[in-house]
Design a protein around this motif. Structure first.
Motif, PDB file in Angstrom:
ATOM      1  N   UNK A  88      12.721  44.429  -4.240  1.00  0.00           N
ATOM      2  CA  UNK A  88      13.861  43.517  -4.139  1.00  0.00           C
ATOM      3  C   UNK A  88      14.122  43.142  -2.674  1.00  0.00           C
ATOM      4  N   UNK A  89      14.097  44.138  -1.789  1.00  0.00           N
ATOM      5  CA  UNK A  89      14.357  43.881  -0.374  1.00  0.00           C
ATOM      6  C   UNK A  89      13.242  43.050   0.259  1.00  0.00           C
ATOM      7  N   UNK A  90      12.006  43.337  -0.137  1.00  0.00           N
ATOM      8  CA  UNK A  90      10.866  42.582   0.409  1.00  0.00           C
ATOM      9  C   UNK A  90      10.976  41.113   0.020  1.00  0.00           C
ATOM     10  N   UNK A  91      11.367  40.852  -1.223  1.00  0.00           N
ATOM     11  CA  UNK A  91      11.481  39.474  -1.704  1.00  0.00           C
ATOM     12  C   UNK A  91      12.700  38.748  -1.150  1.00  0.00           C
ATOM     13  N   UNK A  92      13.552  39.449  -0.414  1.00  0.00           N
ATOM     14  CA  UNK A  92      14.693  38.806   0.252  1.00  0.00           C
ATOM     15  C   UNK A  92      14.284  38.143   1.567  1.00  0.00           C
ATOM     16  N   UNK A  93      13.032  38.360   1.993  1.00  0.00           N
ATOM     17  CA  UNK A  93      12.575  37.843   3.285  1.00  0.00           C
ATOM     18  C   UNK A  93      12.805  36.340   3.456  1.00  0.00           C
ATOM     19  N   UNK A  94      12.424  35.482   2.485  1.00  0.00           N
ATOM     20  CA  UNK A  94      12.666  34.038   2.667  1.00  0.00           C
ATOM     21  C   UNK A  94      14.149  33.693   2.815  1.00  0.00           C
ATOM     22  N   UNK A  95      15.008  34.377   2.065  1.00  0.00           N
ATOM     23  CA  UNK A  95      16.448  34.131   2.163  1.00  0.00           C
ATOM     24  C   UNK A  95      16.965  34.495   3.552  1.00  0.00           C
ATOM     25  N   UNK A  96      16.527  35.638   4.061  1.00  0.00           N
ATOM     26  CA  UNK A  96      16.942  36.060   5.399  1.00  0.00           C
ATOM     27  C   UNK A  96      16.411  35.106   6.474  1.00  0.00           C
ATOM     28  N   UNK A  97      15.223  34.546   6.238  1.00  0.00           N
ATOM     29  CA  UNK A  97      14.668  33.583   7.186  1.00  0.00           C
ATOM     30  C   UNK A  97      15.530  32.319   7.250  1.00  0.00           C
ATOM     31  N   UNK A  98      15.951  31.825   6.096  1.00  0.00           N
ATOM     32  CA  UNK A  98      16.811  30.630   6.054  1.00  0.00           C
ATOM     33  C   UNK A  98      18.134  30.900   6.764  1.00  0.00           C
ATOM     34  N   UNK A  99      18.714  32.071   6.505  1.00  0.00           N
ATOM     35  CA  UNK A  99      19.978  32.437   7.164  1.00  0.00           C
ATOM     36  C   UNK A  99      19.783  32.468   8.676  1.00  0.00           C
ATOM     37  N   UNK A 100      18.668  33.027   9.123  1.00  0.00           N
ATOM     38  CA  UNK A 100      18.368  33.106  10.555  1.00  0.00           C
ATOM     39  C   UNK A 100      18.250  31.713  11.171  1.00  0.00           C
ATOM     40  N   UNK A 101      17.523  30.822  10.516  1.00  0.00           N
ATOM     41  CA  UNK A 101      17.339  29.462  11.026  1.00  0.00           C
ATOM     42  C   UNK A 101      18.672  28.733  11.138  1.00  0.00           C
ATOM     43  N   UNK A 102      19.467  28.793  10.075  1.00  0.00           N
ATOM     44  CA  UNK A 102      20.755  28.095  10.068  1.00  0.00           C
ATOM     45  C   UNK A 102      21.723  28.702  11.078  1.00  0.00           C
ATOM     46  N   UNK A 103      21.674  30.017  11.218  1.00  0.00           N
ATOM     47  CA  UNK A 103      22.579  30.692  12.148  1.00  0.00           C
ATOM     48  C   UNK A 103      22.281  30.285  13.590  1.00  0.00           C
ATOM     49  N   UNK A 104      20.987  30.253  13.933  1.00  0.00           N
ATOM     50  CA  UNK A 104      20.609  29.951  15.318  1.00  0.00           C
ATOM     51  C   UNK A 104      20.763  28.470  15.657  1.00  0.00           C
ATOM     52  N   UNK A 105      20.427  27.595  14.707  1.00  0.00           N
ATOM     53  CA  UNK A 105      20.410  26.156  15.004  1.00  0.00           C
ATOM     54  C   UNK A 105      21.701  25.440  14.644  1.00  0.00           C
ATOM     55  N   UNK A 106      22.405  25.904  13.617  1.00  0.00           N
ATOM     56  CA  UNK A 106      23.578  25.172  13.125  1.00  0.00           C
ATOM     57  C   UNK A 106      24.901  25.886  13.368  1.00  0.00           C
ATOM     58  N   UNK A 107      24.853  27.100  13.843  1.00  0.00           N
ATOM     59  CA  UNK A 107      26.108  27.838  14.059  1.00  0.00           C
ATOM     60  C   UNK A 107      26.308  28.210  15.526  1.00  0.00           C
ATOM     61  N   UNK A 108      25.361  28.964  16.070  1.00  0.00           N
ATOM     62  CA  UNK A 108      25.523  29.450  17.446  1.00  0.00           C
ATOM     63  C   UNK A 108      25.366  28.317  18.461  1.00  0.00           C
ATOM     64  N   UNK A 109      24.313  27.512  18.312  1.00  0.00           N
ATOM     65  CA  UNK A 109      23.983  26.536  19.352  1.00  0.00           C
ATOM     66  C   UNK A 109      24.393  25.108  19.004  1.00  0.00           C
ATOM     67  N   UNK A 110      24.941  24.862  17.835  1.00  0.00           N
ATOM     68  CA  UNK A 110      25.379  23.517  17.484  1.00  0.00           C
ATOM     69  C   UNK A 110      26.713  23.206  18.148  1.00  0.00           C
ATOM     70  N   UNK A 111      26.935  21.930  18.430  1.00  0.00           N
ATOM     71  CA  UNK A 111      28.207  21.522  19.021  1.00  0.00           C
ATOM     72  C   UNK A 111      29.320  21.655  17.988  1.00  0.00           C
ATOM     73  N   UNK A 112      30.550  21.692  18.465  1.00  0.00           N
ATOM     74  CA  UNK A 112      31.697  21.796  17.553  1.00  0.00           C
ATOM     75  C   UNK A 112      31.751  20.607  16.605  1.00  0.00           C
ATOM     76  N   UNK A 113      31.367  19.422  17.113  1.00  0.00           N
ATOM     77  CA  UNK A 113      31.400  18.239  16.264  1.00  0.00           C
ATOM     78  C   UNK A 113      30.349  18.331  15.163  1.00  0.00           C
ATOM     79  N   UNK A 114      29.164  18.839  15.493  1.00  0.00           N
ATOM     80  CA  UNK A 114      28.116  18.990  14.488  1.00  0.00           C
ATOM     81  C   UNK A 114      28.539  19.986  13.418  1.00  0.00           C
TER      82      UNK A 114
END
Length: 380
Positions: free
Chosen positions: A123-149
């Motif tokens: 179950x944990x191994x198959x969570x890898x793609x989900x964790x990857x998506x969360x990582x991508x969105x967190x880095x690109x759309x949350x931490x480093x995105x502008x407030x307007x974005x």
């Protein structure tokens, strides 16, 4: 638990990119393509920064092309970090899936893996793609995105909103890009639901998971449909609303497939789906050329005084560039049709990538047209 599948029957691409891993891979590819797009358009469009509503107030600037370069540089840094994380985790994930093939058990459709030695961690191994998506969105759309974005993304996802004025184009670009990921979202949702509820005991439970995944896949089209309704654009809403009869017919087809005695009805549903896909592809292609790109080639309602050419009076790219993009857009709009005519079957990842590539080309001319339109209106 599941039956063994001969790995030789799976393509190399299918083995390296299982159904659950397609969405993270395509999101990363799409982000890198957009980065390249920004670099190209920054040299072609003088008002790129204004089109994308980038906030330069923190820089104490009004937004020149040098500042647009700063925007592109800022966009690249989190993308590099996300790419490194995803590649490393994906290599480990695939290594675990492929290690000791004789002891692996794959489902033929969802790529869920069970292994006697790692069953407790499956179950944990198959969570890898989900964790990857969360990582991508967190880095690109949350931490480093502008407030307007962040504001735009929140408005789109939470309420299907769209704002008028200079920020309208950004809402459209984000929302339309989401629709190009619909099929990947269906596969991704199904993969994670199967992982969550494994092992499923019968085909009925898997059928219900398929229905839920299809409904989730229609969410991006629903966002654009609601936006068009809010803006009182019924003809544009038709383009996205047609996904609802497609969803209905697809679900009905799944119902008939469960009942082995309804083969004729299944065939009729497939014929109806083909016609709906065909009409949708024609209408969408015309809308791309005429409404989204402002080209005069098939603009049957245009005033002869507006343009004296089959393109526009003023363009940023060469005529050859427009011709290539129009032809490629047409071919990729009908890629399902070419498969049907020539009796070929392309890999799902390749099909989904082609749609992302088509959207990438669409954004080129959509931004170029908006830039031209702004300058044309200002002159008028």
């Amino acid at each position: 638990m599941s039956h063994i599948v001969d790995h030789n029957k799976k393509s190399v691409l299918a083995l390296l990119l299982p159904s659950g891993s397609r969405l993270p891979a395509l999101v990363l590819i799409g982000l890198w393509m957009f980065y390249l797009q920004l670099k190209i358009l920054n040299k072609k469009l003088l008002n790129l920064n204004n089109l994308l509503c980038y906030d330069y107030s923190a820089l104490g600037s009004t937004g020149t092309n040098d500042d647009a370069t700063h925007m592109i540089s800022r966009y690249r840094k989190p993308l590099v970090k996300a790419t490194k994380i995803v590649i490393i985790t994906h290599v480990i994930y695939i290594f675990i899936l492929l290690i000791d093939r004789s002891k692996h058990y794959f489902d033929t459709t969802d790529d869920i893996v069970y292994n006697s030695t790692i069953e407790s961690f499956a179950f944990l191994i198959n969570l890898t793609p989900l964790l990857q998506i969360i990582c991508i969105l967190y880095l690109t759309c949350y931490i480093n995105a502008s407030d307007f974005m962040k504001h735009v993304l929140k408005k789109i996802i939470m309420g299907c909103h769209i704002e008028s004025g200079s920020s309208r184009l950004l809402y459209i670009l984000v929302s339309d890009t989401l629709t190009s990921y619909s099929k990947s979202i269906v596969d991704f949702t199904m993969f994670n639901l199967l992982n969550l509820f494994q092992p499923y005991s019968n085909d009925m439970e898997k059928w219900l998971i398929s229905i839920v995944s299809l409904i989730v896949g229609v969410i991006p089209s629903t966002i654009r449909f609601v936006q068009c309704v809010r803006e009182h654009q019924p003809f544009n809403a038709i383009k996205y609303g047609i996904h609802y009869p497609i969803l209905f017919l697809t679900i009905k087809k799944l119902v008939y497939l469960i009942d082995q005695g309804n083969i004729d009805k299944t065939y009729n549903i497939e014929m109806m789906l083909d016609w709906v896909f065909f009409l949708h592809a024609i209408y969408s292609f015309w809308w791309d050329c005429t409404m989204d790109w402002g080209l005069e080639l098939w603009n049957f309602t245009s005033n002869n005084n507006v343009s004296s050419t089959w393109l526009r009076n003023s363009t940023r790219f060469s005529n050859k560039t427009y011709c290539v993009i129009i032809v490629v857009d047409f071919i990729l709009r009908f890629v399902w049709f070419w498969q049907l005519i020539f009796s070929i079957s392309l890999d799902p990842f390749l099909l989904q990538f082609l749609e992302i590539f088509r959207r990438w080309l669409w954004i080129f001319l959509r931004l170029e047209y908006e830039s031209w339109n702004n300058l044309y209106v200002s002159k008028e």
